[in-house]
Design a protein around this motif. Structure first.
Motif, PDB file in Angstrom:
ATOM      1  N   THR A 152       7.903   7.024 -23.997  1.00  0.00           N
ATOM      2  CA  THR A 152       9.111   7.634 -23.438  1.00  0.00           C
ATOM      3  C   THR A 152       9.813   8.431 -24.530  1.00  0.00           C
ATOM      4  O   THR A 152      10.016   7.899 -25.637  1.00  0.00           O
ATOM      5  N   LEU A 153      10.143   9.669 -24.231  1.00  0.00           N
ATOM      6  CA  LEU A 153      10.808  10.514 -25.235  1.00  0.00           C
ATOM      7  C   LEU A 153      12.312  10.575 -24.953  1.00  0.00           C
ATOM      8  O   LEU A 153      12.729  10.742 -23.802  1.00  0.00           O
ATOM      9  N   TYR A 154      13.059  10.495 -26.018  1.00  0.00           N
ATOM     10  CA  TYR A 154      14.514  10.389 -25.892  1.00  0.00           C
ATOM     11  C   TYR A 154      15.181  11.325 -26.900  1.00  0.00           C
ATOM     12  O   TYR A 154      14.764  11.400 -28.067  1.00  0.00           O
ATOM     13  N   LEU A 155      16.198  12.065 -26.430  1.00  0.00           N
ATOM     14  CA  LEU A 155      16.923  12.978 -27.322  1.00  0.00           C
ATOM     15  C   LEU A 155      18.083  12.216 -27.941  1.00  0.00           C
ATOM     16  O   LEU A 155      19.073  11.903 -27.248  1.00  0.00           O
ATOM     17  N   LYS A 156      17.947  11.912 -29.197  1.00  0.00           N
ATOM     18  CA  LYS A 156      18.891  10.998 -29.840  1.00  0.00           C
ATOM     19  C   LYS A 156      20.332  11.525 -29.803  1.00  0.00           C
ATOM     20  O   LYS A 156      21.254  10.819 -29.387  1.00  0.00           O
ATOM     21  N   ASP A 157      20.515  12.805 -30.181  1.00  0.00           N
ATOM     22  CA  ASP A 157      21.878  13.325 -30.310  1.00  0.00           C
ATOM     23  C   ASP A 157      22.561  13.495 -28.947  1.00  0.00           C
ATOM     24  O   ASP A 157      23.778  13.403 -28.835  1.00  0.00           O
ATOM     25  N   ASP A 200      21.806  11.605 -26.265  1.00  0.00           N
ATOM     26  CA  ASP A 200      21.737  10.338 -25.525  1.00  0.00           C
ATOM     27  C   ASP A 200      21.150  10.569 -24.135  1.00  0.00           C
ATOM     28  O   ASP A 200      21.716  10.142 -23.121  1.00  0.00           O
ATOM     29  N   ALA A 201      20.007  11.318 -24.102  1.00  0.00           N
ATOM     30  CA  ALA A 201      19.422  11.713 -22.813  1.00  0.00           C
ATOM     31  C   ALA A 201      17.901  11.657 -22.882  1.00  0.00           C
ATOM     32  O   ALA A 201      17.309  11.722 -23.973  1.00  0.00           O
ATOM     33  N   CYS A 202      17.284  11.529 -21.712  1.00  0.00           N
ATOM     34  CA  CYS A 202      15.817  11.530 -21.641  1.00  0.00           C
ATOM     35  C   CYS A 202      15.316  12.948 -21.914  1.00  0.00           C
ATOM     36  O   CYS A 202      15.947  13.919 -21.492  1.00  0.00           O
ATOM     37  N   ALA A 203      14.185  13.055 -22.588  1.00  0.00           N
ATOM     38  CA  ALA A 203      13.616  14.378 -22.889  1.00  0.00           C
ATOM     39  C   ALA A 203      12.678  14.776 -21.755  1.00  0.00           C
ATOM     40  O   ALA A 203      11.479  14.473 -21.791  1.00  0.00           O
ATOM     41  N   GLU A 204      13.256  15.442 -20.768  1.00  0.00           N
ATOM     42  CA  GLU A 204      12.453  15.861 -19.613  1.00  0.00           C
ATOM     43  C   GLU A 204      11.658  17.116 -19.952  1.00  0.00           C
ATOM     44  O   GLU A 204      12.132  17.980 -20.693  1.00  0.00           O
ATOM     45  N   ASN A 205      10.444  17.189 -19.407  1.00  0.00           N
ATOM     46  CA  ASN A 205       9.584  18.363 -19.565  1.00  0.00           C
ATOM     47  C   ASN A 205       9.156  18.621 -21.012  1.00  0.00           C
ATOM     48  O   ASN A 205       8.847  19.750 -21.379  1.00  0.00           O
ATOM     49  N   ALA A 206       9.146  17.585 -21.820  1.00  0.00           N
ATOM     50  CA  ALA A 206       8.631  17.743 -23.194  1.00  0.00           C
ATOM     51  C   ALA A 206       7.107  17.862 -23.132  1.00  0.00           C
ATOM     52  O   ALA A 206       6.467  17.350 -22.205  1.00  0.00           O
ATOM     53  N   LYS A 207       6.545  18.511 -24.139  1.00  0.00           N
ATOM     54  CA  LYS A 207       5.077  18.704 -24.171  1.00  0.00           C
ATOM     55  C   LYS A 207       4.456  17.592 -25.010  1.00  0.00           C
ATOM     56  O   LYS A 207       4.879  17.363 -26.158  1.00  0.00           O
ATOM     57  N   ASN A 265       8.256  13.325 -17.465  1.00  0.00           N
ATOM     58  CA  ASN A 265       9.015  13.406 -16.210  1.00  0.00           C
ATOM     59  C   ASN A 265      10.521  13.338 -16.506  1.00  0.00           C
ATOM     60  O   ASN A 265      10.935  13.368 -17.682  1.00  0.00           O
ATOM     61  N   ASN A 266      11.329  13.207 -15.469  1.00  0.00           N
ATOM     62  CA  ASN A 266      12.783  13.272 -15.731  1.00  0.00           C
ATOM     63  C   ASN A 266      13.337  12.007 -16.392  1.00  0.00           C
ATOM     64  O   ASN A 266      14.497  11.950 -16.757  1.00  0.00           O
ATOM     65  N   PHE A 267      12.482  10.998 -16.550  1.00  0.00           N
ATOM     66  CA  PHE A 267      12.894   9.831 -17.352  1.00  0.00           C
ATOM     67  C   PHE A 267      12.371   9.938 -18.785  1.00  0.00           C
ATOM     68  O   PHE A 267      12.498   9.005 -19.570  1.00  0.00           O
ATOM     69  N   GLY A 268      11.716  11.053 -19.094  1.00  0.00           N
ATOM     70  CA  GLY A 268      11.145  11.237 -20.425  1.00  0.00           C
ATOM     71  C   GLY A 268       9.811  10.523 -20.601  1.00  0.00           C
ATOM     72  O   GLY A 268       9.284  10.445 -21.711  1.00  0.00           O
ATOM     73  N   ASP A 269       9.256  10.013 -19.497  1.00  0.00           N
ATOM     74  CA  ASP A 269       8.000   9.248 -19.594  1.00  0.00           C
ATOM     75  C   ASP A 269       6.777  10.163 -19.600  1.00  0.00           C
ATOM     76  O   ASP A 269       6.738  11.170 -18.888  1.00  0.00           O
ATOM     77  N   PHE A 270       5.761   9.752 -20.350  1.00  0.00           N
ATOM     78  CA  PHE A 270       4.460  10.426 -20.292  1.00  0.00           C
ATOM     79  C   PHE A 270       3.377   9.366 -20.263  1.00  0.00           C
ATOM     80  O   PHE A 270       3.599   8.210 -20.649  1.00  0.00           O
ATOM     81  N   GLU A 271       2.201   9.790 -19.819  1.00  0.00           N
ATOM     82  CA  GLU A 271       1.093   8.841 -19.729  1.00  0.00           C
ATOM     83  C   GLU A 271      -0.237   9.579 -19.699  1.00  0.00           C
ATOM     84  O   GLU A 271      -0.359  10.606 -19.040  1.00  0.00           O
ATOM     85  N   PHE A 272      -1.206   9.052 -20.420  1.00  0.00           N
ATOM     86  CA  PHE A 272      -2.593   9.533 -20.340  1.00  0.00           C
ATOM     87  C   PHE A 272      -3.435   8.363 -19.857  1.00  0.00           C
ATOM     88  O   PHE A 272      -3.395   7.282 -20.451  1.00  0.00           O
ATOM     89  N   GLU A 273      -4.189   8.567 -18.798  1.00  0.00           N
ATOM     90  CA  GLU A 273      -5.018   7.485 -18.216  1.00  0.00           C
ATOM     91  C   GLU A 273      -6.500   7.769 -18.434  1.00  0.00           C
ATOM     92  O   GLU A 273      -6.865   8.846 -18.931  1.00  0.00           O
ATOM     93  N   ASP A 274      -7.325   6.801 -18.053  1.00  0.00           N
ATOM     94  CA  ASP A 274      -8.796   6.939 -18.084  1.00  0.00           C
ATOM     95  C   ASP A 274      -9.333   7.255 -19.471  1.00  0.00           C
ATOM     96  O   ASP A 274     -10.268   8.051 -19.619  1.00  0.00           O
ATOM     97  N   LEU A 275      -8.744   6.654 -20.481  1.00  0.00           N
ATOM     98  CA  LEU A 275      -9.212   6.887 -21.846  1.00  0.00           C
ATOM     99  C   LEU A 275     -10.280   5.855 -22.208  1.00  0.00           C
ATOM    100  O   LEU A 275     -10.292   4.736 -21.681  1.00  0.00           O
TER     101      LEU A 275
END
Ligand code: SF4
Ligand code: SF4
Length: 281
Positions: A201-206, A208-215, A230-240
Motif C-alpha cells: 500500500t502506498l501512502y503520501l506521508k506529507d 496523509d493520503a493514499c497514493a492513488e494511481n501510482a505506478k 487503486n484509490n486506497f493506494g493498494d497494488f498487487e501482483f498475482e500468479d508469481l
C-alpha cells in the motif's frame, strides 16, 4: 468413438461450499456399485477433498479452496503397486480399484503421491473416487460432484469431442496439473491454482493520503509487469513463481521513487510504504 474422459477444476470459481463432497457421500455412502465400487464407510473417507489454502499474512490474507479427487492418472503408480491387476485404467481413462481383487492390499495406500486412496476397515479394501463410472456407464453426462457444484467450478467431459467445453479449455496454457512434478499424466487438471503474490500500500506521508494511481513495476521471473494503485493506494501482483527474486519500483509524480528487493519463497505483503516529496530527499 471411444470416450476419453477428463475433469477440469477452476479454483477461482470454488467457494468451498462442500456440495461436491456431500454429493459424493450421498452417492457412495451405503451404496454398492459392484464391480466398480463398494459402499463408503460412515466416516474417514474423502473421495472428494477440499484443500483450504491460506496465503499472505494479516492484513493481506487470501483463502482459496482446491477440490481434490483422484487424478485418474494415465501413468498411475497405484496400479503398479497393486497385485493381480487390482487397479486398472478403463479404455475411457477412468482408473478403478477392483473391490474384489484389491481385498487386503493395504500397500496400495502409500503408492499414490496425491494421497487420495482410503482404507475401508470393515470391507478390508482400498477405495477412492471412481468419477461415478457406474453413472457414466448408465448414460449420465457427469459425476454427482460436478452436477452438484453451484458455481460451475467442476467441468467433466469427453476430451475426444472437439465440441466439448472441456476440450476447448484442456489444452489452454492456463490448464495445469496440481502437481506437475509427479509426472503422472493426470486426467484432472486445474485452472487458477494459487501462486505467490506481492502486494503493498502506498501512502503520501506529507498529505496523509493514499497514493492513488501510482505506478508500480515488478521485474523478475523473466518479465516486467506494471500496475497502478487503486484509490486506497493498494497494488498487487498475482500468479508469481515460487522462490523467485524480484525488484519492485514505486513511482508517484513529485515524490521520490523507491525500490525494493523481494523474494517469493512466501507471499509478500510489504505493508504501508510511505512516499516522501522529492524535495525532502
Ligand atoms: S491420483 Fe493416485 S489413486 Fe488416482 S490414479 Fe493417480 S496414483 Fe492412482
Ligand atoms: S461444489 Fe463446487 S464450489 Fe462447492 S466446494 Fe465443490 S467445487 Fe467448490
Amino acid at each position: 468413438m471411444v470416450k476419453n474422459y477428463g475433469m477440469l477444476i477452476d479454483v477461482d470459481k470454488c467457494t468451498g461450499c462442500y456440495n461436491c463432497f456431500l454429493a459424493c457421500r450421498d452417492e457412495h455412502y451405503g451404496n454398492d456399485f459392484s464391480p466398480i465400487s463398494l459402499a463408503q464407510p460412515f466416516t474417514g473417507h474423502f473421495w472428494m477433498q477440499i484443500i483450504e489454502r491460506e496465503r499472505g499474512k494479516y492484513p493481506k490474507v487470501k483463502v482459496s479452496f482446491v477440490p481434490k479427487p483422484c487424478m485418474h492418472c494415465d501413468d498411475p503408480p497405484c496400479a503398479k503397486a497393486s497385485v493381480n491387476q487390482a487397479i486398472y485404467q478403463r479404455p475411457d481413462g477412468i482408473v478403478i480399484i477392483d473391490p474384489e481383487k484389491s481385498a487386503g492390499q493395504k500397500q496400495i495406500l502409500s503408492s499414490c503421491p496425491h494421497r487420495v486412496i482410503f482404507w475401508n476397515e470393515e470391507k478390508n479394501i482400498p477405495q477412492k473416487c471412481t468419477l461415478c463410472a457406474h453413472l457414466i456407464d448408465d448414460g449420465w453426462k457427469e459425476p454427482r460432484c460436478v452436477e452438484a457444484c453451484p458455481t460451475g467450478a467442476l467441468l467433466f467431459g469427453d476430451l475426444n469431442d472437439p465440441e466439448s467445453e472441456i476440450s476447448r479449455l484442456w489444452t489452454s496454457k492456463k490448464a495445469e496439473a496440481l502437481h506437475p512434478e509427479f509426472e503422472l499424466k493426470p486426467r484432472v487438471k486445474y485452472i487458477g491454482i494459487p501462486k505467490r503474490f506481492v502486494a503493498g500500500t502506498l501512502y503520501l506521508k506529507d498529505r496523509d493520503a493514499c497514493a492513488e494511481n501510482a505506478k508500480v513495476t515488478l521485474t523478475g521471473g523473466g518479465k516486467k509487469q506494471t500496475v497502478r494503485t487503486n484509490n486506497f493506494g493498494d497494488f498487487e501482483f498475482e500468479d508469481l513463481g515460487e522462490s523467485e527474486d524480484f525488484t519492485l519500483k514505486v513511482e508517484y509524480p513529485g515524490y521520490a521513487p523507491q525500490s525494493f528487493k523481494v523474494q517469493t519463497k512466501l507471499d509478500v505483503y510489504l505493508g504501508e510504504i510511505l512516499l516522501k516529496r522529492s524535495s525532502e530527499r
